[in-house]
Write an enzyme that holds these catalytic residues in place. Sequence first.
Site, PDB file in Angstrom:
ATOM      1  N   ASP A  22      14.690  -6.561  66.025  1.00  0.00           N
ATOM      2  CA  ASP A  22      14.857  -6.662  64.574  1.00  0.00           C
ATOM      3  C   ASP A  22      13.702  -5.982  63.834  1.00  0.00           C
ATOM      4  O   ASP A  22      12.604  -5.854  64.363  1.00  0.00           O
ATOM      5  CB  ASP A  22      14.945  -8.152  64.186  1.00  0.00           C
ATOM      6  CG  ASP A  22      15.559  -8.345  62.811  1.00  0.00           C
ATOM      7  OD1 ASP A  22      16.174  -7.391  62.281  1.00  0.00           O
ATOM      8  OD2 ASP A  22      15.418  -9.452  62.255  1.00  0.00           O
ATOM      9  N   HIS A  39      15.948   3.057  62.662  1.00  0.00           N
ATOM     10  CA  HIS A  39      16.823   2.911  63.838  1.00  0.00           C
ATOM     11  C   HIS A  39      16.491   3.984  64.873  1.00  0.00           C
ATOM     12  O   HIS A  39      16.447   3.706  66.065  1.00  0.00           O
ATOM     13  CB  HIS A  39      18.297   3.000  63.434  1.00  0.00           C
ATOM     14  CG  HIS A  39      18.737   1.891  62.522  1.00  0.00           C
ATOM     15  ND1 HIS A  39      18.389   0.575  62.731  1.00  0.00           N
ATOM     16  CD2 HIS A  39      19.486   1.893  61.385  1.00  0.00           C
ATOM     17  CE1 HIS A  39      18.906  -0.178  61.772  1.00  0.00           C
ATOM     18  NE2 HIS A  39      19.582   0.606  60.931  1.00  0.00           N
ATOM     19  N   LEU A 133      16.802  -2.831  87.728  1.00  0.00           N
ATOM     20  CA  LEU A 133      17.030  -3.580  86.495  1.00  0.00           C
ATOM     21  C   LEU A 133      18.483  -3.482  86.007  1.00  0.00           C
ATOM     22  O   LEU A 133      19.066  -2.400  85.996  1.00  0.00           O
ATOM     23  CB  LEU A 133      16.097  -3.010  85.410  1.00  0.00           C
ATOM     24  CG  LEU A 133      16.282  -3.539  83.988  1.00  0.00           C
ATOM     25  CD1 LEU A 133      15.775  -4.974  83.869  1.00  0.00           C
ATOM     26  CD2 LEU A 133      15.562  -2.647  82.981  1.00  0.00           C
TER      27      LEU A 133
HETATM   28  C1  IPE Z   1      20.329  -9.513  64.487  1.00  0.00           C
HETATM   29  O1  IPE Z   1      19.601  -8.887  63.483  1.00  0.00           O
HETATM   30  C2  IPE Z   1      21.261  -8.539  65.145  1.00  0.00           C
HETATM   31  C3  IPE Z   1      20.632  -7.469  65.907  1.00  0.00           C
HETATM   32  C4  IPE Z   1      19.347  -7.313  66.121  1.00  0.00           C
HETATM   33  C5  IPE Z   1      21.550  -6.530  66.494  1.00  0.00           C
HETATM   34  P1  IPE Z   1      20.067  -8.933  61.952  1.00  0.00           P
HETATM   35  O2  IPE Z   1      19.031  -8.231  61.171  1.00  0.00           O
HETATM   36  O3  IPE Z   1      21.452  -8.417  61.854  1.00  0.00           O
HETATM   37  O4  IPE Z   1      20.084 -10.499  61.663  1.00  0.00           O
HETATM   38  P2  IPE Z   1      19.803 -11.318  60.328  1.00  0.00           P
HETATM   39  O5  IPE Z   1      20.761 -10.817  59.298  1.00  0.00           O
HETATM   40  O6  IPE Z   1      18.374 -11.059  59.946  1.00  0.00           O
HETATM   41  O7  IPE Z   1      20.017 -12.742  60.716  1.00  0.00           O
HETATM   42  C1  IPE Z   2      17.568  -4.240  63.676  1.00  0.00           C
HETATM   43  O1  IPE Z   2      16.911  -3.843  62.519  1.00  0.00           O
HETATM   44  C2  IPE Z   2      18.672  -3.296  64.098  1.00  0.00           C
HETATM   45  C3  IPE Z   2      20.034  -3.794  63.889  1.00  0.00           C
HETATM   46  C4  IPE Z   2      20.342  -4.974  63.473  1.00  0.00           C
HETATM   47  C5  IPE Z   2      21.111  -2.878  64.176  1.00  0.00           C
HETATM   48  P1  IPE Z   2      17.500  -4.135  61.072  1.00  0.00           P
HETATM   49  O2  IPE Z   2      18.419  -3.036  60.708  1.00  0.00           O
HETATM   50  O3  IPE Z   2      18.090  -5.493  61.026  1.00  0.00           O
HETATM   51  O4  IPE Z   2      16.185  -4.057  60.190  1.00  0.00           O
HETATM   52  P2  IPE Z   2      15.716  -5.093  59.076  1.00  0.00           P
HETATM   53  O5  IPE Z   2      15.797  -6.446  59.685  1.00  0.00           O
HETATM   54  O6  IPE Z   2      16.633  -4.925  57.917  1.00  0.00           O
HETATM   55  O7  IPE Z   2      14.304  -4.695  58.767  1.00  0.00           O
HETATM   56 MG    MG Z   3      17.379  -7.331  60.615  1.00  0.00          MG
END
Ligand code: IPE
Ligand code: IPE
Ligand code: MG
Length: 241
Positions: A22, A39, A133
């Site tokens: 995240d 990303h 792995l």
């Molecule tokens: C969780 O992250 C999903 C992934 C890392 C793929 P999100 O950014 O989508 O989750 P919330 O919205 O903070 O709970």
């Molecule tokens: C995690 O990073 C990647 C996915 C959920 C695909 P985010 O896109 O959720 O990034 P934040 O949490 O908004 O910073």
């Molecule tokens: Mg996120």
Amino acid sequence: MSSFKEKIDKSRLPKHIAIIMDGNGRWAKEHGYDRIFGHQNGVTSVRETTEAAAEIGIKYLTLYAFSTENWSRPQSEVDALMELLIDTIERETPTLNKNNVRLLAIGDISRLPGNASEKLQRCIKQTSKNTGLGLVLALSYSSRWEITNAVKSICKEVLDGNCKLEDINDELITNHLTTKSIPDPDLMIRTSGEERISNFLLWQLAYTELYFTKTHWPAFKKECFYEAIYEFQQRERRFGK
Ligand code: IPE
Ligand code: IPE
Ligand code: MG
């Protein structure tokens, strides 16, 4: 100063580590870029972490790459994530083979665009003989989706007379989940400071050690991963006993 990698007790490694990757968007914003750049840089951390796990002999690494709820993000971001997925899988297949890594996937793969699921299936097939792995990608995954499907499939077996109500137990439910051949995670890491599960492996995390770090995913490097394992090894797991 010795590194966390050196401090890890290799005889007590977690067998399965799961990660909620995240903070890509926030990392990008902090650096003055758009979310997609975050990303793209997150892919580097996927590579680092996979290598780190393979290097010390972790058996399973599950990466939460895209949740069921993530389909509700702006279409441009979803498209960019899918494109990144396709490119990465294609580009990394030789490296996975070189490192003896077997790719697996959990989630509603049927929702992925045609070329994404094709390339994913191809990479899974091309790495299926590897014995190191097991890299599990959670794609279009959510735990409630998974549990709902398990309930449906168990109910069908009961209705068809292939399973008795008394036979439904912990093990039977486990065997109806998409993770059926994979042991429960010993350690779950979430980056970027959020301390929630976000619909990830709800059943499987029952006795998993949770580790939260403020580091955003694109900044999560090998030593961060080893630090999490070291910290895990300082804990006492009691399993209710
Ligand atoms: C969780 O992250 C999903 C992934 C890392 C793929 P999100 O950014 O989508 O989750 P919330 O919205 O903070 O709970
Ligand atoms: C995690 O990073 C990647 C996915 C959920 C695909 P985010 O896109 O959720 O990034 P934040 O949490 O908004 O910073
Ligand atoms: Mg996120």
